[in-house]
Design an enzyme around this catalytic site. Structure first.
Site, mmCIF file in Angstrom:
data_model
loop_
_atom_site.group_PDB
_atom_site.id
_atom_site.type_symbol
_atom_site.label_atom_id
_atom_site.label_comp_id
_atom_site.label_asym_id
_atom_site.label_seq_id
_atom_site.Cartn_x
_atom_site.Cartn_y
_atom_site.Cartn_z
ATOM 1 N N ASP A 31 35.264 36.323 37.929
ATOM 2 C CA ASP A 31 35.794 37.151 37.162
ATOM 3 C C ASP A 31 34.846 37.713 36.299
ATOM 4 O OD1 ASP A 31 39.200 37.397 36.486
ATOM 5 O OD2 ASP A 31 37.747 38.156 34.905
ATOM 6 N N ASN A 86 49.531 36.359 38.683
ATOM 7 C CA ASN A 86 50.310 37.178 38.132
ATOM 8 C C ASN A 86 51.075 38.300 38.735
ATOM 9 O OD1 ASN A 86 49.233 35.741 35.662
ATOM 10 N ND2 ASN A 86 47.496 36.854 35.499
ATOM 11 N N HIS A 99 45.935 39.203 43.821
ATOM 12 C CA HIS A 99 44.948 38.491 43.628
ATOM 13 C C HIS A 99 45.200 37.068 43.080
ATOM 14 C CE1 HIS A 99 45.185 40.749 40.035
ATOM 15 N NE2 HIS A 99 44.993 39.700 39.286
ATOM 16 N N HIS A 101 43.896 33.663 40.947
ATOM 17 C CA HIS A 101 43.000 33.401 40.073
ATOM 18 C C HIS A 101 42.538 31.838 40.363
ATOM 19 C CE1 HIS A 101 43.241 36.535 36.655
ATOM 20 N NE2 HIS A 101 44.367 36.866 37.500
HETATM 21 P P1 5GP Z 1 45.403 39.956 36.360
HETATM 22 O O1 5GP Z 1 45.351 39.972 34.715
HETATM 23 O O2 5GP Z 1 45.915 41.344 36.992
HETATM 24 O O3 5GP Z 1 45.920 38.926 36.843
HETATM 25 O O4 5GP Z 1 43.666 39.629 36.563
HETATM 26 C C1 5GP Z 1 42.847 40.562 36.753
HETATM 27 C C2 5GP Z 1 41.502 39.979 36.383
HETATM 28 O O5 5GP Z 1 40.620 40.817 37.075
HETATM 29 C C3 5GP Z 1 40.971 39.760 35.015
HETATM 30 O O6 5GP Z 1 40.918 38.628 34.940
HETATM 31 C C4 5GP Z 1 39.970 40.717 34.860
HETATM 32 O O7 5GP Z 1 38.849 39.995 33.831
HETATM 33 C C5 5GP Z 1 39.456 40.946 36.194
HETATM 34 N N1 5GP Z 1 38.603 42.067 36.553
HETATM 35 C C6 5GP Z 1 39.007 43.310 36.066
HETATM 36 N N2 5GP Z 1 37.992 44.125 36.382
HETATM 37 C C7 5GP Z 1 36.878 43.522 36.926
HETATM 38 C C8 5GP Z 1 35.758 43.693 37.671
HETATM 39 O O8 5GP Z 1 35.501 45.054 37.668
HETATM 40 N N3 5GP Z 1 35.135 42.836 38.087
HETATM 41 C C9 5GP Z 1 35.315 41.548 38.143
HETATM 42 N N4 5GP Z 1 34.639 40.586 38.763
HETATM 43 N N5 5GP Z 1 36.742 41.169 37.469
HETATM 44 C C10 5GP Z 1 37.377 41.959 37.052
#
Ligand code: 5GP
Length: 113
Positions: A31, A86, A99, A101
């Protein structure tokens, strides 16, 4: 058809990522804004917005994501860790490509906010 997300662009190679695992069904990478010493995202290559758009046809794919998370946790030397999916914006989802985590490397509190 849902719009492309940043994860589609990572899958296509347009945006680089720090990949830790890849196979024909999924890609796992660190992440960009880690919330713990180990914070890895495991994403299906298939475009699924969230668990809400999954069906029984995705049963083995969803199992594969969790088995992959478990393999990666072992690779990372984690005994205690958390898998989080999430689902929906009020649950904290910001990228609408399903996704998992994988979070670990420090003591984790419960419940999350
Ligand atoms: P969500 O909030 O949708 O459950 O998680 C999305 C995750 O994607 C977040 O933890 C955020 O930091 C990560 N993320 C968003 N954009 C990027 C990116 O361009 N590269 C990487 N490696 N992680 C990303």
């Amino acid at each position: 058809m849902p719009e492309d997300t940043v994860f589609d662009r990572i899958l296509s190679g347009e945006i680089p990522c720090d990949s830790v695992f890849s196979d024909e069904l999924c890609l796992a990478f660190r992440d960009i804004q880690p919330v713990a010493p180990v914070h890895i995202l495991i994403i299906p290559r298939k475009r699924l917005e969230s668990l809400n758009s999954s069906t029984e046809a995705d049963e083995s794919l969803l199992g594969h994501l969790l088995i992959t998370a478990t393999k990666i946790a072992k690779q990372e030397g984690l005994k205690d860790w958390r898998a989080v999916i999430n689902t929906g914006s009020e649950a904290g989802q910001t990228v609408f490509h399903l996704h998992v985590h994988l979070i670990g490397g420090r003591a984790l509190k419960w419940p999350p906010g």
